[in-house]
Design a protein around this motif. Structure first.
Motif, PDB file in Angstrom:
ATOM      1  N   PHE A 116      34.364  22.824  29.633  1.00  0.00           N
ATOM      2  CA  PHE A 116      33.877  23.489  30.752  1.00  0.00           C
ATOM      3  C   PHE A 116      32.977  24.452  30.221  1.00  0.00           C
ATOM      4  O   PHE A 116      31.891  24.576  30.484  1.00  0.00           O
ATOM      5  CB  PHE A 116      35.057  24.160  31.550  1.00  0.00           C
TER       6      PHE A 116
ATOM      7  N   LEU B 200      30.146  29.152  39.280  1.00  0.00           N
ATOM      8  CA  LEU B 200      30.694  28.018  38.354  1.00  0.00           C
ATOM      9  C   LEU B 200      32.256  28.372  37.595  1.00  0.00           C
ATOM     10  O   LEU B 200      32.993  27.710  37.925  1.00  0.00           O
ATOM     11  CB  LEU B 200      29.950  27.682  37.241  1.00  0.00           C
TER      12      LEU B 200
ATOM     13  N   GLN C 186      40.413  24.321  39.887  1.00  0.00           N
ATOM     14  CA  GLN C 186      40.822  23.085  39.112  1.00  0.00           C
ATOM     15  C   GLN C 186      41.617  23.441  37.972  1.00  0.00           C
ATOM     16  O   GLN C 186      42.505  22.620  37.754  1.00  0.00           O
ATOM     17  CB  GLN C 186      39.504  22.608  38.590  1.00  0.00           C
ATOM     18  N   ALA C 187      41.506  24.521  37.312  1.00  0.00           N
ATOM     19  CA  ALA C 187      42.306  24.663  36.155  1.00  0.00           C
ATOM     20  C   ALA C 187      43.627  24.946  36.569  1.00  0.00           C
ATOM     21  O   ALA C 187      44.832  24.505  36.030  1.00  0.00           O
ATOM     22  CB  ALA C 187      41.981  25.989  35.418  1.00  0.00           C
TER      23      ALA C 187
ATOM     24  N   GLN D  67      34.652  28.585  40.584  1.00  0.00           N
ATOM     25  CA  GLN D  67      35.150  27.189  41.157  1.00  0.00           C
ATOM     26  C   GLN D  67      35.989  26.465  40.087  1.00  0.00           C
ATOM     27  O   GLN D  67      36.684  25.926  40.463  1.00  0.00           O
ATOM     28  CB  GLN D  67      33.777  26.565  41.337  1.00  0.00           C
ATOM     29  N   PHE D  68      35.815  26.752  38.689  1.00  0.00           N
ATOM     30  CA  PHE D  68      36.889  26.237  37.697  1.00  0.00           C
ATOM     31  C   PHE D  68      37.882  26.684  38.016  1.00  0.00           C
ATOM     32  O   PHE D  68      38.915  25.779  37.505  1.00  0.00           O
ATOM     33  CB  PHE D  68      36.023  26.596  36.282  1.00  0.00           C
TER      34      PHE D  68
ATOM     35  N   ARG E   6      40.213  20.893  27.850  1.00  0.00           N
ATOM     36  CA  ARG E   6      39.594  20.991  29.192  1.00  0.00           C
ATOM     37  C   ARG E   6      38.661  22.260  29.158  1.00  0.00           C
ATOM     38  O   ARG E   6      37.591  22.139  29.798  1.00  0.00           O
ATOM     39  CB  ARG E   6      40.610  20.953  30.217  1.00  0.00           C
TER      40      ARG E   6
ATOM     41  N   LEU F 212      41.497  31.774  32.157  1.00  0.00           N
ATOM     42  CA  LEU F 212      40.694  30.527  32.261  1.00  0.00           C
ATOM     43  C   LEU F 212      41.508  29.166  31.902  1.00  0.00           C
ATOM     44  O   LEU F 212      41.770  28.150  32.422  1.00  0.00           O
ATOM     45  CB  LEU F 212      39.511  30.349  31.550  1.00  0.00           C
TER      46      LEU F 212
END
Length: 176
Positions: free
Chosen positions: A139, A158, A165-166, A161-162, A135, A85
């Motif tokens: 989250f 979720l 972005q990461a 979806q993160f 960040r 992540l």
């Protein structure tokens, strides 16, 4: 490039050879990629044994051995998810990711009924690490606040979806 027991001439060309023996009808490039992929898989087992200690406990009590193996597997899985992540571009081995993301000095202060934890990192990539962890903390905090109302599938959605972005953010700064 030079070995102490071999005399070399500066003008001589140096070559490196690799021998690949396989019983497949695939083309050489395909066979070479399959070999690299296999080595990558074996690296994970090596990491489990040597960096997480999965092979470092023995006892005649099978129940305790299984319990320890389960604990190591659980911690390894959670750490790998956390690091992925933080940096979805690549797998970081524990040997490099733990010093990168864990080593810091923390100070706990309490004032006005609030507790603040300040973490100071001495790592050369401190700014990038701080940005990524800030960040990621935001989250995970938002996920925690809504997690009880969500189903397992919604939580997984979720998280997935993160990741894009990461991947598009400052996590590239953690590359070596």
């Amino acid at each position: 490039m030079t070995l102490a027991f071999i005399e070399s001439r500066a003008t001589a060309a140096a070559y490196e050879y690799a021998v690949l023996v396989a019983s497949t009808d695939s083309e050489i490039l395909t066979a070479a990629q399959l070999t690299r992929d296999r080595a990558d898989c074996e690296n994970n087992f090596d990491e489990l044994k040597n960096q997480w200690g999965w092979g470092g406990f023995t006892t005649h009590d099978l129940k305790r051995c299984r319990h320890m193996a389960s604990m190591v597997a659980l911690v390894t899985n959670w750490w790998n998810l956390f690091v992925r992540l933080a940096n979805p571009h690549k797998h970081h081995e524990a040997m490099t990711s733990r010093p990168l993301l864990l080593h810091g000095v923390a100070t706990k202060t309490q004032h006005g009924g609030q507790t603040t934890l300040t973490i100071t990192s001495q790592h050369a990539k401190q700014a990038a690490i701080q940005a990524v962890l800030t960040r990621l903390a935001a989250f995970l905090s938002s996920l925690k606040s809504t997690a009880e109302q969500l189903t397992d599938l919604e939580r997984l959605t979720l998280i997935l979806q993160f990741l894009p972005q990461a991947a598009g953010s400052d996590s590239k700064l953690l590359h070596r």
